[in-house]
Design an enzyme around this catalytic site. Sequence first.
Site, PDB file in Angstrom:
ATOM      1  N   LYS A 145       4.062  10.438   4.599  1.00 42.98           N
ATOM      2  CA  LYS A 145       4.115  11.197   3.339  1.00 42.98           C
ATOM      3  C   LYS A 145       3.020  12.270   3.328  1.00 42.98           C
ATOM      4  O   LYS A 145       3.273  13.435   3.027  1.00 42.98           O
ATOM      5  CB  LYS A 145       3.924  10.249   2.157  1.00 42.98           C
ATOM      6  N   LYS A 190      -7.446  15.901   0.160  1.00 43.18           N
ATOM      7  CA  LYS A 190      -6.781  14.668   0.601  1.00 43.18           C
ATOM      8  C   LYS A 190      -5.833  14.945   1.786  1.00 43.18           C
ATOM      9  O   LYS A 190      -5.849  14.223   2.778  1.00 43.18           O
ATOM     10  CB  LYS A 190      -6.016  14.085  -0.600  1.00 43.18           C
TER      11      LYS A 190
HETATM   12  P1  NAD Z   1       3.692   2.202  -6.170  1.00 44.02           P
HETATM   13  O1  NAD Z   1       5.073   2.610  -5.866  1.00 44.02           O
HETATM   14  O2  NAD Z   1       3.255   0.793  -5.899  1.00 44.02           O
HETATM   15  O3  NAD Z   1       3.363   2.511  -7.715  1.00 44.02           O
HETATM   16  C1  NAD Z   1       3.850   3.593  -8.440  1.00 44.02           C
HETATM   17  C2  NAD Z   1       4.270   3.084  -9.799  1.00 44.02           C
HETATM   18  O4  NAD Z   1       4.699   4.192 -10.603  1.00 44.02           O
HETATM   19  C3  NAD Z   1       5.451   2.093  -9.741  1.00 44.02           C
HETATM   20  O5  NAD Z   1       5.061   0.868 -10.349  1.00 44.02           O
HETATM   21  C4  NAD Z   1       6.567   2.801 -10.508  1.00 44.02           C
HETATM   22  O6  NAD Z   1       7.395   1.924 -11.240  1.00 44.02           O
HETATM   23  C5  NAD Z   1       5.765   3.712 -11.427  1.00 44.02           C
HETATM   24  N1  NAD Z   1       6.530   4.839 -11.948  1.00 44.02           N
HETATM   25  C6  NAD Z   1       7.375   5.669 -11.276  1.00 44.02           C
HETATM   26  N2  NAD Z   1       7.897   6.576 -12.128  1.00 44.02           N
HETATM   27  C7  NAD Z   1       7.345   6.332 -13.353  1.00 44.02           C
HETATM   28  C8  NAD Z   1       7.507   6.914 -14.637  1.00 44.02           C
HETATM   29  N3  NAD Z   1       8.319   7.959 -14.823  1.00 44.02           N
HETATM   30  N4  NAD Z   1       6.806   6.404 -15.667  1.00 44.02           N
HETATM   31  C9  NAD Z   1       5.998   5.329 -15.488  1.00 44.02           C
HETATM   32  N5  NAD Z   1       5.818   4.716 -14.305  1.00 44.02           N
HETATM   33  C10 NAD Z   1       6.488   5.208 -13.246  1.00 44.02           C
HETATM   34  O7  NAD Z   1       2.758   3.230  -5.363  1.00 44.02           O
HETATM   35  P2  NAD Z   1       1.188   3.056  -5.044  1.00 44.02           P
HETATM   36  O8  NAD Z   1       1.019   2.454  -3.693  1.00 44.02           O
HETATM   37  O9  NAD Z   1       0.503   2.473  -6.225  1.00 44.02           O
HETATM   38  O10 NAD Z   1       0.779   4.606  -4.854  1.00 44.02           O
HETATM   39  C11 NAD Z   1       0.603   5.458  -5.973  1.00 44.02           C
HETATM   40  C12 NAD Z   1       0.046   6.782  -5.491  1.00 44.02           C
HETATM   41  O11 NAD Z   1      -1.188   6.557  -4.811  1.00 44.02           O
HETATM   42  C13 NAD Z   1       0.972   7.507  -4.492  1.00 44.02           C
HETATM   43  O12 NAD Z   1       0.957   8.874  -4.786  1.00 44.02           O
HETATM   44  C14 NAD Z   1       0.334   7.208  -3.135  1.00 44.02           C
HETATM   45  O13 NAD Z   1       0.589   8.208  -2.180  1.00 44.02           O
HETATM   46  C15 NAD Z   1      -1.139   7.158  -3.523  1.00 44.02           C
HETATM   47  N6  NAD Z   1      -1.971   6.348  -2.606  1.00 44.02           N
HETATM   48  C16 NAD Z   1      -1.555   5.097  -2.229  1.00 44.02           C
HETATM   49  C17 NAD Z   1      -2.366   4.348  -1.376  1.00 44.02           C
HETATM   50  C18 NAD Z   1      -1.933   2.965  -0.925  1.00 44.02           C
HETATM   51  O14 NAD Z   1      -2.540   2.426   0.023  1.00 44.02           O
HETATM   52  N7  NAD Z   1      -0.952   2.320  -1.578  1.00 44.02           N
HETATM   53  C19 NAD Z   1      -3.576   4.881  -0.904  1.00 44.02           C
HETATM   54  C20 NAD Z   1      -3.988   6.134  -1.348  1.00 44.02           C
HETATM   55  C21 NAD Z   1      -3.165   6.864  -2.203  1.00 44.02           C
END
Ligand code: NAD
Length: 298
Positions: free
Chosen positions: A246, A171
């Site tokens: 990031k 990734k």
């Molecule tokens: P987000 O912030 O919308 O979601 C993360 C969730 O995790 C939040 O709802 C938060 O409350 C929850 N969380 C945090 N700590 C926690 C805990 N201890 N217990 C339970 N829940 C907890 O982020 P996202 O956009 O969904 O991204 C998630 C992952 O996917 C990241 O690592 C990001 O880099 C990766 N990603 C995101 C995208 C994108 O376009 N959004 C694309 C590819 C990869």
Amino acid sequence: MATIGFVGLGNMGGPMALNLVKAGHEVRGFDVSQASRSAFAAGGGAAAASLADTVSDSEFVITMLPAGRHVSEVYLGEGGVLAAARDGALLIDCSTIDVATARMVALKAEASGRAMVDAPVSGGVAGAAGATLTFMVGGGEAAFERAKPVLSAMGKTIVHAGGSGNGQAAKICNNMLLGISMIGVCEAFVLAEKLGLDHQKLFDISSKASGQCWSLTSYCPVPGPVPTAPSNRDYQPGFTAAMMLKDLRLAQEAAAATGASTPLGAEAAQLYGLFAGSGKSGADFSGIIRWLRGSAEQ
Ligand code: NAD
């Protein structure tokens, strides 16, 4: 059909977990955010009151969390996944995190008698909603084969990248390349503008010549040539500059830890840091073309 505990119901995890429900799996979801739990329940999912409730009876545990420290806390913390999950559960972390943390947590999972794979995704929020994500999977062959049918309910392409941590490695290598190539394509358009060369002409020529790449032909940073690209909608994401930053920083951490020489990756991280810091962290990453022109308007 499987029993699945899903932790982290945010922008990506929420729709991914609902796709598992649609596929007929029995899913219990948990998030520290009440709003995320409510959105999951409103979509037809079963929201659990605690992490332990979510994972204790599940054959599969899937996590989709912001960063490495959240993954360490959820797996290794008091009352975390390794303490609460049932014996033999397969643990799948879909978050994008640093390779070192992914390998460390997988080793501890293995020591607890449970197999774990890292399975970060590409495809963004649209891919999560449409179940068209690409999963890059690191872990043992048997664990990969076990994870595949579950991941197939959330994505179209499931690739085994090798041993533990190699999903994360794939990734960040891919996204470092993407960040560098996007800046290169933007610079070519900015120079073309100064030289009086039309955007469409440069696109038509370079998309058939040696400058061809995904940043040009699928995600063109100027409006017009690729109608689906964020450049046509004022650089609304898409994939935000903050997400690109990031991943570029994760790549630089990995390069420093391994002694890899990545001068263009370092430069891309610097430039995206400056662009995101100029108030554009929520803009699509292709919007860096405006910053390279030195104008927020054009
Ligand atoms: P987000 O912030 O919308 O979601 C993360 C969730 O995790 C939040 O709802 C938060 O409350 C929850 N969380 C945090 N700590 C926690 C805990 N201890 N217990 C339970 N829940 C907890 O982020 P996202 O956009 O969904 O991204 C998630 C992952 O996917 C990241 O690592 C990001 O880099 C990766 N990603 C995101 C995208 C994108 O376009 N959004 C694309 C590819 C990869």
